[in-house]
Design an enzyme around this catalytic site. Structure first.
Site, PDB file in Angstrom:
ATOM      1  N   GLY A 214       0.759  -1.247   0.000  1.00 27.15           N
ATOM      2  CA  GLY A 214       0.000   0.000   0.000  1.00 27.15           C
ATOM      3  C   GLY A 214       0.777   1.277   0.000  1.00 27.15           C
ATOM      4  CD  GLU A 258      -3.673   0.649   5.820  1.00 27.37           C
ATOM      5  OE1 GLU A 258      -3.105   1.198   4.874  1.00 27.37           O
ATOM      6  OE2 GLU A 258      -3.066   0.229   6.826  1.00 27.37           O
ATOM      7  CG  ASP A 259      -1.373  -2.053   2.595  1.00 31.00           C
ATOM      8  OD1 ASP A 259      -1.490  -2.401   3.788  1.00 31.00           O
ATOM      9  OD2 ASP A 259      -0.409  -2.404   1.889  1.00 31.00           O
ATOM     10  CG  ASN A 260      -2.710  -7.720   1.713  1.00 33.83           C
ATOM     11  OD1 ASN A 260      -3.497  -8.588   2.058  1.00 33.83           O
ATOM     12  ND2 ASN A 260      -1.812  -7.922   0.766  1.00 33.83           N
TER      13      ASN A 260
END
Length: 445
Positions: A214, A258-260
Site C-alpha cells: 500500500g 489495511e492496504d492489503n
C-alpha cells in the site's frame, strides 16, 4: 520433488523478468491524459498521511504537486496542527499555488487501532472525487505516474486494453534508494529491489490472488464504500450490492495491513482485479541499522502469517538458500551431480535474475561505484532470510511506530502492553532506538 519444484520456481521468476520487468518497466510511455484538459478526464483526490519530518520529505511531497494531470486535488493528513511536516507542506503550497492542496487535521478522529486509517479519515470524508490515490510520505513518484495509473483504472470505452474484469486497484512496486549508507539500509535496498520486487511482480503477473503493497494505491471510493473486509462475496455485486453494517475506509481501521485488506476486499467481495502500472514507488530509505532491518522483516512476516498462512509457510521455498540446497540434494540423488558444482551455478543464476530486475526498475544497472556494496548486501539478505522467518513464525506480537500490537486472525490487531520477551522481543526494542529510517505510516511490504 525438489527438482520439479525448482523448475516451477524458475519459470515463475523468468515470467516476472521477461514478461513484465523488461517489457513494462523499461519503457514508460506518456499517457494521453497527461495533456488532456481537466474537463475531459476523471478527477483524482490524492491523500498523503504524514507524521513528522521524514527522509526526503520535501522532494517526496513535491512529486505530487508536479503531476502531469490537470484534474486532481491534494490532501496532507496529520494528527494535529503542530506536526513538523506542515512546515514543508505550507512551503510547497506557496510554491505551487495553482494546485488544489488542503491540510486535513485528524482532531482525535478514531475508527480503529490502525493509526494510518485514523490519520486519513478526515480527508477521506472531504474528498471531491471518486478516484482516490493513497500515497505514503516516504514515496516519490515520476510526473507521469498519475496519468498512466488512471489510464489503467479507468480505460476508455471499447479500449483494446480493457480487461475482462474491471480493475479495482492500481498499485506500484516499491523501488528503494538509500540516503544514508548504513548496513540495514543497504540490505533493505537490496531486498526491495530484487527479491521482493521479483516475487511481487511475479505473483501479480500470475494474478490468482490479491497481493498489494500500500505505499501507492489508486482505487474508487464508491467501491470501497461497498466492502467491509469480511472477504465474503457480495451476491449481487454486479448490480451494485454492498455488505451490511460498517463499510468504507473506517471498516479497515481494525487491520494493521489495511492496504492489503482493502485490495483483498475489492478482489473477493466485489470480484474486481488489480493491475500494476509501469511506474515505481520510489522509496527513500534513511538510517536503518541491521537490527532495524531484522525487526521490520519480523513484523511483516508475522502480519502476513495471520492473513495468508499457507503463503507465509511456503515462503522459505522461494528463497535461494533453501531452494538451492534442496535442489542440489535432489540432483545429486538422481544424477550424481555434485552440490559443490551446482550451488555456485545456482547462486550466480539467481543473482543474474535479481540484478536484471533491479536494472528494469531503476532504468539502469547497479552503478559500478556501489556494485560490491550492493552484492554484499544482497548476500546478507539471502543468508538472513531463513533465520528471520523462523524468528517471526513463532510469535504474534509486533511493534509499529512505538506501540505494541497482537496480530489476530485475518490481520486484525489489538493493542497490548509494553514488554515482550525472548530474542525477537529484544530485537524489536533494539530496533526502536534508531527508527528514523521509515517515519511514514507504511504498510505490508
Amino acid at each position: 520433488m525438489a527438482i520439479s519444484g525448482y523448475g516451477v520456481l524458475l519459470k515463475l521468476t523468468l515470467a516476472s523478468v521477461s514478461l513484465v520487468c523488461r517489457k513494462r518497466y523499461r519503457l514508460r510511455p506518456r499517457s494521453p491524459l497527461a495533456s488532456a484538459p481537466a474537463s475531459s478526464i476523471p478527477g483524482v483526490s490524492i491523500l498523503r498521511p504524514l507524521k513528522g519530518l521524514d527522509t526526503n520529505l520535501y522532494e517526496n511531497l513535491e512529486s505530487t504537486f508536479t503531476q502531469e494531470y490537470a484534474n486532481y486535488e491534494l490532501f496532507f493528513c496529520v494528527d494535529d496542527d503542530e506536526d513538523q511536516s506542515l512546515t514543508v507542506v505550507r512551503d510547497l503550497m506557496a510554491k505551487y499555488p495553482h494546485v488544489k492542496a488542503h491540510v486535513a487535521i485528524r482532531n482525535g478522529v478514531t475508527v480503529g487501532v490502525n493509526p494510518k486509517v485514523n490519520n486519513l479519515m478526515t480527508a477521506y470524508r472531504q474528498v471531491a472525487h471518486d478516484i482516490i490515490w493513497v500515497l505514503d510520505s516516504n514515496v516519490m513518484v515520476d510526473p507521469g505516474t498519475l496519468a498512466r495509473s488512471v489510464d489503467i483504472l479507468n480505460p476508455p470505452p471499447n479500449s483494446p486494453r480493457s480487461p475482462s474484469r474491471r480493475i479495482g486497484v492500481v498499485h506500484h512496486v516499491p523501488y528503494a534508494w538509500v540516503t544514508k549508507h548504513t548496513l540495514g539500509s543497504r540490505i533493505e535496498e537490496a531486498f526491495l529491489n530484487t527479491n521482493h520486487a521479483k516475487m511481487y511482480i511475479a505473483i501479480n503477473t500470475v494474478a490468482i490472488e490479491s497481493c498489494v503493497v500500500g505505499k501507492s494505491c489508486l482505487y474508487r471510493k464508491s467501491d470501497l464504500e461497498r466492502v467491509n473486509g469480511s472477504l465474503k462475496p457480495i451476491p449481487d455485486a454486479d448490480a451494485g450490492g454492498f455488505q451490511p453494517g460498517a463499510r468504507g475506509l473506517a471498516a479497515f481501521g481494525r487491520f494493521l495491513a489495511e492496504d492489503n485488506m482493502i485490495a483483498s476486499a475489492l478482489w473477493h467481495e466485489l470480484g474486481l482485479r488489480h493491475d500494476l502500472s509501469c511506474d515505481v514507488a520510489k522509496n527513500a530509505v534513511g538510517n536503518m541499522s541491521l537490527m532495524d532491518y531484522i525487526a521490520r522483516r519480523i513484523r511483516w512476516v508475522r502480519v502476513r502469517k495471520r492473513m495468508v498462512l499457507a503463503a507465509t509457510l511456503s515462503e522459505p521455498f522461494t528463497e535461494s538458500v533453501l531452494v538451492g540446497c534442496l535442489a542440489s540434494l535432489g540432483l545429486r540423488y538422481l544424477t550424481g551431480f555434485p552440490p559443490w558444482l551446482f550451488l555456485p551455478i545456482h547462486f550466480l543464476a539467481w543473482l543474474f535474475v535479481d540484478m536484471d530486475v533491479f536494472a528494469s526498475l531503476a532504468g539502469h544497472p547497479v552503478p559500478a561505484s556501489m556494485r560490491w556494496q550492493f552484492l554484499g548486501a544482497w548476500a546478507a539478505r539471502e543468508l538472513l532470510a531463513l533465520p528471520i522467518w523462523f524468528m517471526a513464525i513463532i510469535g504474534n506480537e509486533v511493534e509499529w511506530r512505538g506501540k505494541r500490537y497482537e496480530v489476530m486472525q485475518n490481520g486484525e490487531v489489538r493493542r497490548v502492553g509494553e514488554g515482550g520477551g525472548g530474542l525477537t522481543g529484544w530485537i524489536m526494542r533494539w530496533g526502536r532506538k534508531s527508527a528514523d529510517y521509515y517515519q511514514p505510516l507504511e504498510t505490508r511490504e
